[in-house]
Design an enzyme around this catalytic site. Structure first.
Site, PDB file in Angstrom:
ATOM      1  N   PRO A   1     149.360  26.746 -12.311  1.00 56.03           N
ATOM      2  CA  PRO A   1     148.984  27.139 -13.679  1.00 56.03           C
ATOM      3  C   PRO A   1     147.486  27.343 -13.875  1.00 56.03           C
ATOM      4  CG  PRO A   1     150.610  25.372 -13.735  1.00 56.03           C
ATOM      5  CD  PRO A   1     150.189  25.525 -12.302  1.00 56.03           C
TER       6      PRO A   1
ATOM      7  N   LEU B   1     150.662  54.329   3.429  1.00 59.08           N
ATOM      8  CA  LEU B   1     151.126  55.673   3.072  1.00 59.08           C
ATOM      9  C   LEU B   1     149.983  56.581   2.626  1.00 59.08           C
ATOM     10  CD1 LEU B   1     154.386  54.887   1.038  1.00 59.08           C
ATOM     11  CD2 LEU B   1     154.222  55.774   3.363  1.00 59.08           C
TER      12      LEU B   1
ATOM     13  N   ASP C   1     143.363  50.425  -9.173  1.00 56.92           N
ATOM     14  CA  ASP C   1     144.720  49.868  -9.116  1.00 56.92           C
ATOM     15  C   ASP C   1     145.364  49.838 -10.501  1.00 56.92           C
ATOM     16  OD1 ASP C   1     144.709  49.481  -6.372  1.00 56.92           O
ATOM     17  OD2 ASP C   1     143.883  47.458  -6.514  1.00 56.92           O
TER      18      ASP C   1
ATOM     19  N   LYS D   1     139.428  43.903  -0.062  1.00 58.72           N
ATOM     20  CA  LYS D   1     139.013  44.450  -1.356  1.00 58.72           C
ATOM     21  C   LYS D   1     137.828  43.701  -1.963  1.00 58.72           C
ATOM     22  CE  LYS D   1     143.248  46.779  -2.705  1.00 58.72           C
ATOM     23  NZ  LYS D   1     144.214  47.018  -3.791  1.00 58.72           N
TER      24      LYS D   1
ATOM     25  N   GLY E   1     152.309  36.047 -11.363  1.00 58.27           N
ATOM     26  CA  GLY E   1     151.315  35.948 -10.301  1.00 58.27           C
ATOM     27  C   GLY E   1     149.915  36.016 -10.872  1.00 58.27           C
TER      28      GLY E   1
ATOM     29  N   GLY F   1     144.641  38.297  -6.711  1.00 57.73           N
ATOM     30  CA  GLY F   1     143.779  39.463  -6.802  1.00 57.73           C
ATOM     31  C   GLY F   1     144.470  40.688  -7.371  1.00 57.73           C
TER      32      GLY F   1
END
Length: 272
Positions: free
Chosen positions: A154, A15, A102, A65, A127, A130
């Site tokens: 973990p 987008l 970000d 990235k 999560g 990255g």
């Protein structure tokens, strides 16, 4: 005319061109903004070609990235902490400057657009990839009470917590290690939404005033946000605003003007 781009693979879904077109009209700037699909093993070559052809800057999306971060000559603090870049600026002296906005985009969306307070709040991040590493620095800058990272593996959550442990109260673990408590903010940062799934979160994490936020947007965010609604979360948001706020910060880096994000977010919400 100056050229900018978003570089990724895939890139068709991005987008960013629509967002930058809206910023262009709003600020009366004229520039070209391209979508560049770089080969998985040809990112550096694609960046060099774009730079050589007069490119001034690029947004970077998956899976490049980390590679963009390595390619840069200079990097901002957030990029250094994330070991990843979300945008590049090609400077007049020929150097490449990397940023990672970000986390800035996330915090701006939560605090400015949704009036969610992060200071002295408990935050659960689901999560440890990255995406999580990219948002931890700015979240910790907001001075939460604590951040807990939970992950299927973990050790990855523990490793991230160790990297950032000097920045604030932060811990990591597996789903079976989650304390039975209600978090103020729960952020979903896995890619399971692409498969129409969400992580195996236990009941009892969501309070009556909790905010649940998915870093993805649209259909990909639906499984987690539906879980959040079923659990009784008061606030449920996807990451569309984060994307727009991220791009506004990049626009400021490139042009020195901070665009108004609200009409752009509303426009995208109406069309998605």
């Amino acid at each position: 005319m100056d050229k900018y781009a978003v570089i990724g693979n895939p890139v068709e879904h991005s987008l960013s061109p629509v967002i930058f077109q809206a910023f262009e009209k709003q600020t009366n700037h004229s520039f070209d903004y391209l979508k560049i699909k770089a080969p998985v093993n040809g990112f550096a070559a694609a960046v060099k070609k774009f730079h050589d052809e007069g490119g001034k800057g690029a947004n970077i999306t998956l899976p490049f990235k980390e590679e963009a971060y390595q390619l840069a000559d200079k990097r901002c603090q957030e990029a250094n902490e994330a070991h990843a870049a979300s945008a590049l600026q090609f400077r007049e002296d020929g150097t490449i400057y990397a940023v990672n906005y970000d986390g800035l985009g996330l915090v701006q969306d939560l605090t400015r657009n949704h009036n969610i307070t992060l200071t002295q709040k408990s935050i659960l991040i689901v999560g440890a990839g990255g995406a999580t590493r990219g948002i931890l620095g700015p979240l910790l800058n907001a001075a939460p009470e604590k951040i807990v990272i939970v992950n299927r593996t973990p050790s990855k959550a523990h490793a991230l917590a160790k990297i950032f442990h000097l920045r604030g109260e932060i811990q990591g673990g597996g789903f079976d290690e989650l304390e039975p408590m209600r978090y103020d903010v729960i952020i979903h940062a896995t890619s399971l939404g692409h498969q129409g799934k969400f992580p195996p979160l236990p009941d009892g994490l969501v309070g009556s005033q909790s905010c649940c936020y998915d870093l993805s947007y649209g259909k990909i965010a639906s499984p987690f946000l539906q879980w959040a609604k079923d659990q009784g979360a008061k606030y449920n948001f996807d990451g569309l605003g984060m994307l727009v706020e991220h791009n506004a910060a990049v626009f400021y880096l490139w042009f020195g003007i901070y665009p108004d994000t609200n009409p752009v977010i509303e426009m995208l919400q109406a069309h998605l």
